[in-house]
Design a protein around this motif. Structure first.
Motif, PDB file in Angstrom:
ATOM      1  N   GLY A  57      81.385  55.055   5.991  1.00 32.99           N
ATOM      2  CA  GLY A  57      80.483  54.031   6.522  1.00 32.99           C
ATOM      3  C   GLY A  57      79.550  54.496   7.624  1.00 32.99           C
ATOM      4  N   ASP A  58      79.484  55.809   7.877  1.00 38.59           N
ATOM      5  CA  ASP A  58      78.572  56.325   8.903  1.00 38.59           C
ATOM      6  C   ASP A  58      77.127  56.121   8.424  1.00 38.59           C
ATOM      7  N   ILE A  59      76.367  55.285   9.145  1.00 40.57           N
ATOM      8  CA  ILE A  59      75.033  54.917   8.642  1.00 40.57           C
ATOM      9  C   ILE A  59      74.040  56.077   8.686  1.00 40.57           C
ATOM     10  N   GLN A  62      74.788  58.063   5.648  1.00 37.21           N
ATOM     11  CA  GLN A  62      74.342  57.368   4.442  1.00 37.21           C
ATOM     12  C   GLN A  62      72.836  57.533   4.254  1.00 37.21           C
ATOM     13  N   TYR A  63      72.095  57.338   5.342  1.00 35.62           N
ATOM     14  CA  TYR A  63      70.636  57.501   5.268  1.00 35.62           C
ATOM     15  C   TYR A  63      70.273  58.946   4.919  1.00 35.62           C
ATOM     16  N   LYS A  88      73.038  51.196   1.440  1.00 32.98           N
ATOM     17  CA  LYS A  88      74.263  51.126   2.250  1.00 32.98           C
ATOM     18  C   LYS A  88      73.927  51.157   3.740  1.00 32.98           C
ATOM     19  N   ALA A  89      72.996  52.028   4.120  1.00 34.74           N
ATOM     20  CA  ALA A  89      72.597  52.108   5.530  1.00 34.74           C
ATOM     21  C   ALA A  89      71.734  50.912   5.928  1.00 34.74           C
ATOM     22  N   GLU A  91      71.781  47.911   4.750  1.00 34.93           N
ATOM     23  CA  GLU A  91      72.594  46.691   4.880  1.00 34.93           C
ATOM     24  C   GLU A  91      73.384  46.662   6.192  1.00 34.93           C
ATOM     25  N   GLN A  92      73.427  47.804   6.868  1.00 41.13           N
ATOM     26  CA  GLN A  92      74.038  47.849   8.203  1.00 41.13           C
ATOM     27  C   GLN A  92      72.974  47.782   9.303  1.00 41.13           C
ATOM     28  N   GLY A  93      71.710  47.529   8.882  1.00 37.69           N
ATOM     29  CA  GLY A  93      70.641  47.331   9.864  1.00 37.69           C
ATOM     30  C   GLY A  93      69.969  48.594  10.363  1.00 37.69           C
ATOM     31  N   TYR A  94      70.068  49.689   9.601  1.00 36.34           N
ATOM     32  CA  TYR A  94      69.469  50.964  10.003  1.00 36.34           C
ATOM     33  C   TYR A  94      67.993  50.965   9.607  1.00 36.34           C
ATOM     34  N   GLU A  98      66.008  50.770   5.971  1.00 46.18           N
ATOM     35  CA  GLU A  98      65.331  49.535   5.552  1.00 46.18           C
ATOM     36  C   GLU A  98      63.908  49.853   5.092  1.00 46.18           C
TER      37      GLU A  98
END
Length: 201
Positions: A57-59, A62-63, A88-89, A91-94, A98
């Motif tokens: 889950g490390d954003i 993922q990015y 994935k990133a 959706e965590q607000g990165y 986005e």
């Protein structure tokens, strides 16, 4: 900090933590392989460590994995995989993710082309102050892609991006202002000020 800068030594300690499954160290070790700091540059090895961190889950990982699939660094180029990791990133607000996901939807890369989805993701990044997303959102409003055509909104987003030094937004805003009534420009500038006041708290 408190010791001489030493990339080789940094890699050694990142590796010790990474081999125990510490996600941030896995990501950092990936960065070292990506940039050739303290180890020979090795994109495949970078991907290996990014993947381990991303799975936890490390954003940032993922990015980074999304970027690797997009450009084909250390893995075969694959837009579908790029979208998967950007999402994935995102959706965590990165914000970077986005914006990148917005680009994928706008261009129909790895997903069906969908201007409304592109606008949605550009807006999320733009609301975080991400200049490239603000500029692209301005374009969407200017052409009416995925949103109703709106010169005031286009000017506002370009104005915000231009204030951060985005050259494309500066040019676009200048060209748009030549065909806008003064009242609309004033309204767009007012909206820009209000946005900045709200987001600088």
């Amino acid at each position: 900090y408190g010791v001489p800068e030493d990339d080789v030594e940094a890699v050694k300690w990142y590796r010790k933590a990474a081999e125990q499954g510490y996600a941030n160290a896995e990501y950092k070790l990936g960065v070292m392989y990506d940039t050739g700091k303290g180890v020979p540059e090795d994109f495949a090895e970078a991907v290996k460590w990014y993947r381990k961190a991303a799975a936890q889950g490390d954003i940032s990982a993922q990015y980074s994995l999304g970027v690797r699939y997009y450009y084909g660094y250390g893995v075969p180029e694959d837009d579908v995989e790029a979208v998967k990791w950007y999402r994935k990133a995102a959706e965590q607000g990165y914000a970077d993710a986005e914006y990148s996901l917005g680009v994928m939807y706008a261009n129909g890369q790895g997903v069906a082309e969908d201007d409304a989805e592109a606008v949605k993701w550009y807006r999320k990044a733009a609301e975080q102050g991400y200049a490239k997303a603000q500029s692209n959102l301005g374009i969407m409003y200017d052409f009416g892609d995925g949103v109703a055509e709106d010169d005031v909104a286009a000017y506002m987003w370009w104005n915000l991006a231009a204030a951060q030094g985005h050259e494309g937004a500066k040019k676009a805003k200048g060209m748009l202002s030549e065909k806008m009534p003064r009242e609309q420009i004033a309204e767009a500038q007012k909206l820009s000020r209000e946005w900045l006041a709200k987001h600088s708290k």
